[in-house]
Design a protein around this motif. Sequence first.
Motif, PDB file in Angstrom:
ATOM      1  N   LEU A 304     141.236 -18.367  53.502  1.00  0.00           N
ATOM      2  CA  LEU A 304     140.605 -19.633  53.883  1.00  0.00           C
ATOM      3  C   LEU A 304     139.184 -19.721  53.334  1.00  0.00           C
ATOM      4  CD1 LEU A 304     140.710 -22.260  55.540  1.00  0.00           C
ATOM      5  CD2 LEU A 304     139.898 -20.942  57.515  1.00  0.00           C
ATOM      6  N   ALA A 305     138.456 -18.606  53.403  1.00  0.00           N
ATOM      7  CA  ALA A 305     137.090 -18.586  52.879  1.00  0.00           C
ATOM      8  C   ALA A 305     137.071 -18.864  51.381  1.00  0.00           C
ATOM      9  CB  ALA A 305     136.440 -17.235  53.178  1.00  0.00           C
ATOM     10  N   LEU A 306     138.042 -18.307  50.656  1.00  0.00           N
ATOM     11  CA  LEU A 306     138.105 -18.538  49.213  1.00  0.00           C
ATOM     12  C   LEU A 306     138.313 -20.014  48.905  1.00  0.00           C
ATOM     13  CD1 LEU A 306     138.351 -17.400  46.264  1.00  0.00           C
ATOM     14  CD2 LEU A 306     140.832 -17.383  46.668  1.00  0.00           C
ATOM     15  N   HIS A 307     139.280 -20.644  49.567  1.00  0.00           N
ATOM     16  CA  HIS A 307     139.604 -22.039  49.252  1.00  0.00           C
ATOM     17  C   HIS A 307     138.481 -22.977  49.658  1.00  0.00           C
ATOM     18  CE1 HIS A 307     143.566 -21.304  47.698  1.00  0.00           C
ATOM     19  NE2 HIS A 307     143.933 -20.654  48.794  1.00  0.00           N
ATOM     20  N   LEU A 308     137.882 -22.733  50.804  1.00  0.00           N
ATOM     21  CA  LEU A 308     136.795 -23.611  51.240  1.00  0.00           C
ATOM     22  C   LEU A 308     135.572 -23.458  50.342  1.00  0.00           C
ATOM     23  CD1 LEU A 308     136.970 -23.278  55.140  1.00  0.00           C
ATOM     24  CD2 LEU A 308     137.753 -25.184  53.710  1.00  0.00           C
ATOM     25  N   SER A 309     135.242 -22.214  49.989  1.00  0.00           N
ATOM     26  CA  SER A 309     134.074 -21.998  49.127  1.00  0.00           C
ATOM     27  C   SER A 309     134.310 -22.553  47.730  1.00  0.00           C
ATOM     28  CB  SER A 309     133.739 -20.504  49.061  1.00  0.00           C
ATOM     29  OG  SER A 309     134.797 -19.755  48.482  1.00  0.00           O
ATOM     30  N   LEU A 310     135.552 -22.473  47.266  1.00  0.00           N
ATOM     31  CA  LEU A 310     135.852 -23.017  45.943  1.00  0.00           C
ATOM     32  C   LEU A 310     135.780 -24.544  45.953  1.00  0.00           C
ATOM     33  CD1 LEU A 310     136.609 -22.239  43.071  1.00  0.00           C
ATOM     34  CD2 LEU A 310     139.015 -22.307  43.738  1.00  0.00           C
ATOM     35  N   ALA A 311     136.241 -25.152  47.048  1.00  0.00           N
ATOM     36  CA  ALA A 311     136.127 -26.609  47.161  1.00  0.00           C
ATOM     37  C   ALA A 311     134.659 -27.030  47.170  1.00  0.00           C
ATOM     38  CB  ALA A 311     136.820 -27.089  48.430  1.00  0.00           C
ATOM     39  N   LEU A 312     133.815 -26.253  47.877  1.00  0.00           N
ATOM     40  CA  LEU A 312     132.387 -26.542  47.887  1.00  0.00           C
ATOM     41  C   LEU A 312     131.806 -26.412  46.492  1.00  0.00           C
ATOM     42  CD1 LEU A 312     129.655 -27.004  49.350  1.00  0.00           C
ATOM     43  CD2 LEU A 312     129.557 -24.512  49.693  1.00  0.00           C
ATOM     44  N   ARG A 313     132.184 -25.343  45.792  1.00  0.00           N
ATOM     45  CA  ARG A 313     131.631 -25.100  44.455  1.00  0.00           C
ATOM     46  C   ARG A 313     132.046 -26.179  43.464  1.00  0.00           C
ATOM     47  NH1 ARG A 313     131.900 -19.601  40.838  1.00  0.00           N
ATOM     48  NH2 ARG A 313     131.138 -20.523  38.903  1.00  0.00           N
ATOM     49  N   LEU A 314     133.319 -26.544  43.463  1.00  0.00           N
ATOM     50  CA  LEU A 314     133.819 -27.433  42.420  1.00  0.00           C
ATOM     51  C   LEU A 314     133.612 -28.909  42.751  1.00  0.00           C
ATOM     52  CD1 LEU A 314     137.071 -25.542  41.372  1.00  0.00           C
ATOM     53  CD2 LEU A 314     134.725 -25.287  40.538  1.00  0.00           C
ATOM     54  N   ALA A 315     133.808 -29.265  44.013  1.00  0.00           N
ATOM     55  CA  ALA A 315     133.614 -30.672  44.389  1.00  0.00           C
ATOM     56  C   ALA A 315     132.126 -30.975  44.579  1.00  0.00           C
ATOM     57  CB  ALA A 315     134.395 -30.994  45.652  1.00  0.00           C
ATOM     58  N   GLY A 316     131.455 -30.170  45.407  1.00  0.00           N
ATOM     59  CA  GLY A 316     130.031 -30.397  45.626  1.00  0.00           C
ATOM     60  C   GLY A 316     129.206 -30.083  44.402  1.00  0.00           C
ATOM     61  N   GLY A 317     129.612 -29.026  43.678  1.00  0.00           N
ATOM     62  CA  GLY A 317     128.862 -28.617  42.494  1.00  0.00           C
ATOM     63  C   GLY A 317     128.916 -29.607  41.361  1.00  0.00           C
ATOM     64  N   ALA A 318     129.891 -30.521  41.405  1.00  0.00           N
ATOM     65  CA  ALA A 318     129.978 -31.532  40.352  1.00  0.00           C
ATOM     66  C   ALA A 318     128.815 -32.523  40.411  1.00  0.00           C
ATOM     67  CB  ALA A 318     131.312 -32.273  40.468  1.00  0.00           C
TER      68      ALA A 318
END
Length: 363
Positions: A304-318
């Motif tokens: 869960l931590a991986l998927h949430l952090s990746l969503a933050l990185r890729l969606a928010g990081g855009a």
Amino acid sequence: MAGSLVACVAAALLSGIAGGLLRVGITLPVAADAPWLTRAALAHAALMMCGFMGTVISIERAVAFKHRAAWTAPFASGAAALALLCGAQLPAALLLVLGSGAFVLVNALLLRRQPAAHTALLLASAVAWFTGNVLLAVGASSSTVLPWWFAFLVVTIAAERLEMTRLMRRRRGAQPALHLVLAALAWGAACSGLEPRFGGVLFGAALCGLAAWLLAFDIARRTVRAEGLSRYMAVCLLGGYVWLAIGGVAWGATALGYPVRDIALHALGLGFIVSMIMGHAPVILPAVTRVKLQFGNFFYLPLLALHLSLALRLAGGAVDFHLRAQGALFNALAIALFAATAGGSALAWRQRQGPRRVSDPRP
């Protein structure tokens, strides 16, 4: 020898993660100005995909092959990771060529021993790794090398899943469709160095096609309704397939000029490949290392931590580079949490089995 190989794998993983964090502006408090850290940032992809993943996969294959010579591949790729950290780029590239060349030979012999569709794909994945390493050794650009490295990892996973689908009744055209998708993937990788726009779009489309095939035919569609380890593995796989599709779309968009390269690389590298690692580790680790794990629902936490952090990185990081950096940091923490979870579950298994061994009478 085993200890030195484990040290190489650990060094590749830890330095690759540290280098990746440095690339997004996060430095470690210890030895922040160390030369090896700068080298790790420059060689981030090679450390993670070849020094870590390539070595781990070739260890698994050497265990299956059961011959001392098969260990040439993991030792060479592990040594290449150390060479990269020492700044010896050409020796590292030559070691990767040596290791992947030996890996091709091992897979060819395994195919001869066990002729099957999945072992043929494993050989194809080894050839992709060898091709990427040869291109690296002759000085090709990262945009030419990376598709081959990703093809190596993606086709390896596809081959393993194809083997598992033998337990299911598949429609007649399922296997030819998979071969067509993977042929397009190889063609896209080959064209990326000559016609980047066409090659990138084709490579991305093939990744999307593979995601669709896996979501349609993989046994995870059934085992997700089960309980325990089977369900956990299925959740890892199905979530990874969604990231594979996202990575494919982003890869094609990058080739068309859109600024989504980070999404393309890390939806694949973290969302898809690391999800596969988390899903298969409870089965692969005991088979390779003979260290058994006590499975529990706590395995879902790092996932869960991986998927949430990746969503933050890729969606928010855009839209915000700071969110991208924070997401990358949480990615690293998710991987660390998974390592701690696996280590803790191994200790839990030993503690659970210990009293039984003591109480059992000896013949």
